[in-house]
Write a protein that holds these residues in place. Structure first.
Motif, PDB file in Angstrom:
ATOM      1  N   LYS A   1       1.146   4.180  -3.228  1.00 19.38           N
ATOM      2  CA  LYS A   1       0.773   5.241  -2.709  1.00 19.38           C
ATOM      3  C   LYS A   1       2.267   6.646  -3.053  1.00 19.38           C
ATOM      4  N   ASP A   2       3.190   6.140  -2.611  1.00 17.66           N
ATOM      5  CA  ASP A   2       4.208   6.534  -3.195  1.00 17.66           C
ATOM      6  C   ASP A   2       4.557   6.831  -4.399  1.00 17.66           C
ATOM      7  N   ASN A   3       4.254   5.942  -5.213  1.00 15.31           N
ATOM      8  CA  ASN A   3       4.531   6.070  -6.731  1.00 15.31           C
ATOM      9  C   ASN A   3       3.712   5.944  -7.613  1.00 15.31           C
ATOM     10  N   ALA A   4       1.947   6.804  -6.870  1.00 12.92           N
ATOM     11  CA  ALA A   4       1.355   6.962  -7.406  1.00 12.92           C
ATOM     12  C   ALA A   4       0.902   6.094  -8.924  1.00 12.92           C
TER      13      ALA A   4
ATOM     14  N   SER B   1      -6.581   3.928   0.717  1.00 11.36           N
ATOM     15  CA  SER B   1      -5.765   5.261  -0.326  1.00 11.36           C
ATOM     16  C   SER B   1      -6.556   6.010  -1.841  1.00 11.36           C
TER      17      SER B   1
ATOM     18  N   THR C   1       1.587  -1.080   0.114  1.00 10.25           N
ATOM     19  CA  THR C   1       0.563  -0.110   0.335  1.00 10.25           C
ATOM     20  C   THR C   1       0.937   1.186  -0.064  1.00 10.25           C
ATOM     21  N   THR C   2       2.013   1.275   1.118  1.00 10.68           N
ATOM     22  CA  THR C   2       2.738   2.392   0.869  1.00 10.68           C
ATOM     23  C   THR C   2       3.231   2.107   0.015  1.00 10.68           C
ATOM     24  N   PHE C   3       4.381   0.878  -1.442  1.00  8.49           N
ATOM     25  CA  PHE C   3       4.575   2.040  -2.439  1.00  8.49           C
ATOM     26  C   PHE C   3       3.485   1.819  -3.400  1.00  8.49           C
TER      27      PHE C   3
END
Length: 425
Positions: free
Chosen positions: A59-62, A85, A55-57
């Protein structure tokens, strides 16, 4: 579009291969990926059960869309984690994913929705399961309730085999928590086929039929595996029967999920046994099968990214999905010893030579890149897939491709597709 594919098998290589052909796709990430996906996008070292990491990846990579290949992240609720997210996901939510995550759940839904399936009982206690075996007729099937990588199903011809399966699953827990509960059902006799469909929660578009080969040995002998090969279409389920089969085994499940306020979005897969009493559903999966995905996507003549986006947005009815008339077959090359213990680390050669055979594409599964080489890292290593004018030609091409690939201690079945050829005769 920037797309993240979750998974590391031959299915995920096939998904990356097909999605990379779409003009809608700008960038592909695959987590964790394999040696084949590394050539089509960027492999990301995040395991498929690491929901926070994925999930973090995203979000961080659009990331514009996440495509979930295997069942585990779906059952764990990756779709919900991504939804928090605002990231679209191709695949069902955790409630609907119980159709694969729990055999007891799936059998209960089948009974409630009127889908034909074998009579069954569910047991949480090994003693009760043993008493049931002592009283019932044989043969029967003992299934671990939870996810067991396609290996938690034992067809038992005798009481001794059934009792041993119960002991292995419920007492020794060879499948971990997946075997704490078991389903015991009547054994069905006949020929199997796989029937998959794209779903957007309301609209259903069926795919051509296919047939998997679960047993490790030729002639369907030996223990079950994740699948040793598949082909499409399967003569036992011809195109003129697709609509009838959709009404029988797909539409009731989609309606049931919608009625539970958990609309099914993604790929719904019915494993069907054709018995003397008609078709009966053995199981449901909630994603593309592996290796059925490889021949199906090889035959798909439409934009997969467009189809997946339409499913997510609830407008599948707008999409014209086309399929090539040719037959496709996938033969799995495995490490000798699979599905039990098997060697790893063997260098693989011959990819380019195999793909000089007309119609052949080699999808990597249990592989990893290292210093410019491709090494075997799993039980099912490769899926040599071929298109042909008919099943005989596709089969011939696939095995020609296999002959050009080399790695130590390799194993493959030499009879993938033979059942279809016999039926056509």
């Amino acid at each position: 579009m920037r797309i993240l594919i979750v998974g590391s098998g031959g299915r995920e290589h096939a998904l990356a291969w097909k999605l990379s052909q779409s003009p809608l796709v700008d960038k592909l990430y695959i987590a964790p990926g394999n040696g084949g996906t590394a050539a089509l996008g960027e492999n990301i070292p995040i395991h498929d059960d690491d929901l926070p990491g994925l999930t973090t990846f995203a979000k961080d990579n659009a990331i514009d869309m996440v495509v979930i290949g295997p069942e585990l992240p779906l059952v764990l609720g990756l779709k919900e984690a991504l939804a928090h997210s605002g990231i679209p996901c191709f695949g069902p939510n955790a409630f609907a994913a119980q159709l694969e995550g729990s055999k007891a759940f799936a059998k209960t839904v089948m009974r409630e929705s009127g889908v034909p399936t074998a009579p069954f009982r569910v047991f949480d206690d090994a003693k009760d399961a043993r008493l049931h075996i002592a009283e019932r007729s044989m043969p029967c099937v003992v299934k671990a309730d939870g996810l067991a990588a396609g290996k938690g199903v034992v067809v038992c011809s005798s009481r001794e085999e059934a009792l041993e399966a119960i002991d292995e699953m419920m007492v020794k827990q060879v499948f971990g928590k997946a075997g704490e509960r078991v389903v015991i059902e009547d054994a069905l006799r006949g020929e199997e086929a796989s029937f998959l469909a794209f779903c957007d929660g309301k609209t259903i578009v069926c795919m051509p039929s296919s047939q998997d080969h679960k047993a490790v040995g030729e002639g369907d002998t030996g223990p079950n595996t994740g699948g040793m090969g598949a082909y499409s279409p399967a003569p036992i389920l011809p195109p003129e029967d697709y609509e009838m089969m959709t009404d029988l085994v797909i539409r009731p499940i989609v309606r049931h999920m919608a009625a539970k306020d958990n609309p099914f979005v993604g790929v719904l897969y019915a494993g069907i046994m054709f018995t003397e009493n008609g078709p009966q559903v053995l199981e449901y999966n909630v994603r593309f099968g592996d290796p059925e995905c490889q021949p199906l996507l090889t035959r798909l003549d439409s934009d997969l990214a467009e189809i997946m986006t339409a499913c997510i947005e609830g407008r599948l009815h707008e999409i014209d999905i086309r399929w090539k008339a040719e037959t496709a077959i996938c033969v799995v090359m495995a490490a000798d010893g699979y599905p039990r213990s098997y060697p790893k680390g063997m260098e693989i050669s011959g990819f380019a030579e195999a793909e000089t055979v007309e119609g052949v594409t080699v999808f990597q599964a249990g592989t990893r890149p290292e210093d410019g080489r491709i090494l075997a890292s799993g039980g099912r290593v490769l899926g040599v897939t071929a298109l042909g004018a008919d099943l005989a030609q596709a089969q011939k091409r696939a095995y020609e491709g296999i002959e050009k690939i080399h790695f130590d201690k390799s194993y493959f079945r030499r009879d993938i597709g033979d059942k279809g050829l016999r039926r056509m005769k």
